[in-house]
Write a protein that holds these residues in place. Structure first.
Motif, PDB file in Angstrom:
ATOM      1  N   ILE A  51       0.783   6.650  -3.665  1.00  0.00           N
ATOM      2  CA  ILE A  51       1.865   5.921  -3.689  1.00  0.00           C
ATOM      3  C   ILE A  51       2.297   5.575  -5.392  1.00  0.00           C
ATOM      4  N   PHE A  52       3.643   5.685  -5.570  1.00  0.00           N
ATOM      5  CA  PHE A  52       4.288   5.251  -7.008  1.00  0.00           C
ATOM      6  C   PHE A  52       5.136   4.455  -6.974  1.00  0.00           C
ATOM      7  N   ASN A  53       5.218   3.489  -8.018  1.00  0.00           N
ATOM      8  CA  ASN A  53       6.380   2.609  -8.142  1.00  0.00           C
ATOM      9  C   ASN A  53       7.367   3.246  -8.813  1.00  0.00           C
ATOM     10  N   ARG A  54       8.387   2.417  -8.911  1.00  0.00           N
ATOM     11  CA  ARG A  54       9.904   3.263  -9.613  1.00  0.00           C
ATOM     12  C   ARG A  54       9.598   3.806 -10.718  1.00  0.00           C
ATOM     13  N   TRP A  55       8.573   3.322 -11.629  1.00  0.00           N
ATOM     14  CA  TRP A  55       8.323   3.829 -13.000  1.00  0.00           C
ATOM     15  C   TRP A  55       7.232   4.852 -13.137  1.00  0.00           C
ATOM     16  N   GLY A  56       7.175   5.399 -11.844  1.00  0.00           N
ATOM     17  CA  GLY A  56       6.262   6.674 -11.645  1.00  0.00           C
ATOM     18  C   GLY A  56       4.816   6.207 -11.802  1.00  0.00           C
ATOM     19  N   GLN A  57       4.273   5.004 -11.791  1.00  0.00           N
ATOM     20  CA  GLN A  57       2.882   4.323 -11.806  1.00  0.00           C
ATOM     21  C   GLN A  57       2.446   4.673 -10.635  1.00  0.00           C
ATOM     22  N   GLU A  58       1.292   5.266 -10.471  1.00  0.00           N
ATOM     23  CA  GLU A  58       0.340   5.233  -9.293  1.00  0.00           C
ATOM     24  C   GLU A  58      -0.078   3.732  -8.973  1.00  0.00           C
ATOM     25  N   ILE A  59       0.038   3.417  -8.028  1.00  0.00           N
ATOM     26  CA  ILE A  59      -0.377   2.185  -7.185  1.00  0.00           C
ATOM     27  C   ILE A  59      -1.302   2.230  -6.229  1.00  0.00           C
ATOM     28  N   PHE A  60      -1.302   3.261  -5.479  1.00  0.00           N
ATOM     29  CA  PHE A  60      -2.005   3.325  -4.244  1.00  0.00           C
ATOM     30  C   PHE A  60      -2.851   4.987  -4.133  1.00  0.00           C
ATOM     31  N   ARG A  61      -3.843   5.179  -3.706  1.00  0.00           N
ATOM     32  CA  ARG A  61      -4.345   6.551  -3.233  1.00  0.00           C
ATOM     33  C   ARG A  61      -5.344   6.379  -2.398  1.00  0.00           C
ATOM     34  N   THR A  62      -5.608   7.321  -1.417  1.00  0.00           N
ATOM     35  CA  THR A  62      -6.468   7.375  -0.480  1.00  0.00           C
ATOM     36  C   THR A  62      -6.723   8.907   0.108  1.00  0.00           C
ATOM     37  N   THR A  63      -7.853   9.041   0.374  1.00  0.00           N
ATOM     38  CA  THR A  63      -8.282  10.533   0.847  1.00  0.00           C
ATOM     39  C   THR A  63      -8.512  10.343   2.534  1.00  0.00           C
ATOM     40  N   ASN A  64      -8.546   9.163   2.939  1.00  0.00           N
ATOM     41  CA  ASN A  64      -8.936   8.761   4.214  1.00  0.00           C
ATOM     42  C   ASN A  64      -7.509   8.865   5.293  1.00  0.00           C
ATOM     43  N   PRO A  65      -7.486   9.835   6.060  1.00  0.00           N
ATOM     44  CA  PRO A  65      -6.073   9.981   6.968  1.00  0.00           C
ATOM     45  C   PRO A  65      -5.820   8.907   7.624  1.00  0.00           C
ATOM     46  N   ASP A  66      -7.176   7.828   8.140  1.00  0.00           N
ATOM     47  CA  ASP A  66      -6.721   6.791   8.958  1.00  0.00           C
ATOM     48  C   ASP A  66      -6.430   5.547   8.298  1.00  0.00           C
ATOM     49  N   GLN A  67      -6.428   5.655   6.655  1.00  0.00           N
ATOM     50  CA  GLN A  67      -6.185   4.582   6.003  1.00  0.00           C
ATOM     51  C   GLN A  67      -4.632   4.496   5.312  1.00  0.00           C
ATOM     52  N   GLY A  68      -3.907   3.419   5.714  1.00  0.00           N
ATOM     53  CA  GLY A  68      -2.624   3.204   5.371  1.00  0.00           C
ATOM     54  C   GLY A  68      -2.145   2.487   4.121  1.00  0.00           C
ATOM     55  N   TRP A  69      -1.234   2.436   3.682  1.00  0.00           N
ATOM     56  CA  TRP A  69      -0.881   1.560   2.450  1.00  0.00           C
ATOM     57  C   TRP A  69      -0.381  -0.185   3.005  1.00  0.00           C
ATOM     58  N   ASP A  70      -0.920  -1.044   2.579  1.00  0.00           N
ATOM     59  CA  ASP A  70      -0.693  -2.391   2.976  1.00  0.00           C
ATOM     60  C   ASP A  70       0.469  -3.125   2.027  1.00  0.00           C
ATOM     61  N   GLY A  71       1.018  -2.315   1.248  1.00  0.00           N
ATOM     62  CA  GLY A  71       2.105  -2.851   0.438  1.00  0.00           C
ATOM     63  C   GLY A  71       1.432  -3.404  -0.901  1.00  0.00           C
ATOM     64  N   LYS A  72       0.176  -3.430  -1.177  1.00  0.00           N
ATOM     65  CA  LYS A  72      -0.552  -4.071  -2.392  1.00  0.00           C
ATOM     66  C   LYS A  72      -0.739  -2.929  -3.533  1.00  0.00           C
ATOM     67  N   GLY A  73      -0.669  -3.327  -4.728  1.00  0.00           N
ATOM     68  CA  GLY A  73      -0.451  -2.569  -5.716  1.00  0.00           C
ATOM     69  C   GLY A  73      -2.043  -2.715  -6.488  1.00  0.00           C
ATOM     70  N   ILE A  74      -1.847  -2.382  -7.757  1.00  0.00           N
ATOM     71  CA  ILE A  74      -3.320  -2.362  -8.575  1.00  0.00           C
ATOM     72  C   ILE A  74      -3.906  -3.626  -8.703  1.00  0.00           C
ATOM     73  N   MET A  75      -3.306  -4.581  -8.659  1.00  0.00           N
ATOM     74  CA  MET A  75      -3.896  -5.942  -8.888  1.00  0.00           C
ATOM     75  C   MET A  75      -4.089  -6.527  -7.387  1.00  0.00           C
ATOM     76  N   ASN A  76      -4.258  -5.551  -6.381  1.00  0.00           N
ATOM     77  CA  ASN A  76      -4.443  -6.320  -5.007  1.00  0.00           C
ATOM     78  C   ASN A  76      -3.358  -7.246  -4.631  1.00  0.00           C
ATOM     79  N   GLU A  77      -2.105  -7.436  -5.414  1.00  0.00           N
ATOM     80  CA  GLU A  77      -1.227  -8.499  -4.868  1.00  0.00           C
ATOM     81  C   GLU A  77       0.001  -7.506  -4.263  1.00  0.00           C
ATOM     82  N   LEU A  78       0.784  -8.121  -3.471  1.00  0.00           N
ATOM     83  CA  LEU A  78       1.871  -7.513  -2.665  1.00  0.00           C
ATOM     84  C   LEU A  78       2.950  -7.156  -3.692  1.00  0.00           C
ATOM     85  N   CYS A  79       3.327  -5.935  -3.641  1.00  0.00           N
ATOM     86  CA  CYS A  79       4.104  -5.375  -4.551  1.00  0.00           C
ATOM     87  C   CYS A  79       5.573  -5.911  -4.128  1.00  0.00           C
ATOM     88  N   PRO A  80       6.749  -5.808  -5.155  1.00  0.00           N
ATOM     89  CA  PRO A  80       7.901  -6.487  -4.694  1.00  0.00           C
ATOM     90  C   PRO A  80       8.634  -5.284  -3.723  1.00  0.00           C
TER      91      PRO A  80
END
Length: 275
Positions: A217-246
Motif C-alpha cells: 500500500i502507498f500513500n499519495r506521495w508514493g511512500q510505502e506504508i504497508f506490506r505483507t506476503t501473507n494472503p490472509d492478512q489485510g490492511w487495517d488502515g494504519k501506516g508506518i507509525m502504527n497510526e490510523l492514516c487520514p
C-alpha cells in the motif's frame, strides 16, 4: 360264422407339468424349473428344451437355466413313459429389454467461475433416474441443474442409474472436471473507524500460490506504508507509525502466481479509506 376276443390295453399318457421360479425378468435371467409330482412315471424320460438354441437337457429332476437375450423363450418339457407314451407342455419365459443410460452436460469446459452445470438425460427405455455425484450429492430429476464447488479445481465422478418399468437397470459414469482459474475480488472502499464493520481491507484471491503473494500500500506521495506476503492478512488502515492514516485514496499493488498455470499476475489500483 365265428367270433374272437382280443384284449386291448391302453397305456396312460404322461401329464407333464413344471413351475418356473419366475416367468420374466432382466438379463441375465436365471430360472429354476421345478418338475411337478404328476410328471413322475417309472422308468420315464424327461427332456427339457429351453427355446434359445442351447442343448436339450435329459433330466427328470429340477433344472436351472440362464437366459441372456431379450425376447420370449418357449420352454418345453417332453415326458416319455416306460410304455413309450409321450406328452409335452410349454411355458413362456420373457427376458425384458434393458434400458440404456446416457447423458451429456454443459458448459464445456467448466470453470470455477462458471460451475453451474446442466445435465441432459439421453437415456432410453427407462422410467426412473438417479444421479450420484461424488462430493456433491444425489438427484432424481430428469435433467438436473447442479452447482459444483467453485473454491478450487477438481474432478467429480458423475453416475446416472436408469431403471425401466420392469425394474431392469443400466448405469453409466463419466468424469467431470472443474478447471481451476484465478479469481480476484478487490474492494474499493473500507472504513477502519472501530465500529466493527468493514475494518480491514484485503483483496480476495482464489487460486493463488500462498508462498508467492505480495501486497503493498502507498500513500499519495508514493511512500510505502504497508506490506505483507501473507494472503490472509489485510490492511487495517494504519501506516508506518502504527497510526490510523487520514481519510483519502491510497494506491495498492498486489502480486501473486497462479497455482494452476504458474503465471505471475499483478493488479494495480486504488482503495478509499473513509470514516
Amino acid at each position: 360264422s365265428g367270433s374272437g376276443t382280443a384284449l386291448i390295453h391302453v397305456n396312460p399318457i404322461p401329464q407333464p407339468n413344471f413351475n418356473p421360479s419366475a416367468i420374466g425378468g432382466c438379463s441375465p435371467l436365471a430360472i429354476t424349473f421345478v418338475n411337478q409330482p404328476e410328471t413322475t412315471f417309472v422308468s420315464q424320460r424327461c427332456v427339457w428344451n429351453f427355446g434359445d438354441g442351447s442343448p436339450e437337457v435329459d433330466n427328470c429332476s429340477d433344472v436351472a437355466h440362464t437366459f441372456i437375450d431379450q425376447q420370449v423363450y418357449p420352454v418345453t418339457l417332453t415326458v416319455t413313459s416306460e410304455q413309450n407314451c409321450t406328452n409335452s407342455i410349454t411355458k413362456n419365459i420373457t427376458v425384458y429389454p434393458d434400458p440404456v443410460a446416457a447423458f451429456s452436460f454443459e458448459p464445456q469446459p467448466i470453470t470455477m467461475s462458471n460451475s453451474l452445470v446442466r445435465f441432459f438425460n439421453l437415456s432410453s427405455g427407462a422410467t426412473t433416474f438417479n444421479w450420484n455425484i461424488d462430493s456433491v450429492g444425489t438427484f432424481n430429476q430428469f435433467n438436473p441443474l447442479v452447482q459444483f464447488p467453485a473454491e478450487d479445481e477438481g474432478i467429480y465422478n458423475v453416475c446416472l442409474r436408469a431403471t425401466s418399468a420392469f425394474g431392469c437397470i443400466d448405469s453409466i459414469c463419466q468424469p467431470l472436471k472443474v478447471n481451476g482459474e484465478v479469481l480476484v475480488n478487490i474492494p474499493n472502499t473500507f472504513t477502519p473507524n472501530e465500529d466493527g464493520y468493514n475494518e480491514v481491507w484485503k483483496p480476495v484471491v482464489l487460486g493463488e500460490r500462498p508462498d508467492m503473494y505480495e501486497l503493498i500500500i502507498f500513500n499519495r506521495w508514493g511512500q510505502e506504508i504497508f506490506r505483507t506476503t501473507n494472503p490472509d492478512q489485510g490492511w487495517d488502515g494504519k501506516g508506518i507509525m502504527n497510526e490510523l492514516c487520514p481519510v483519502g485514496t491510497y494506491a495498492y499493488v498486489v502480486k501473486f502466481k497462479s497455482k494452476y498455470s504458474g503465471e505471475t499476475i499483478r493488479k494495480i489500483g486504488h482503495v478509499n479509506l473513509v470514516n
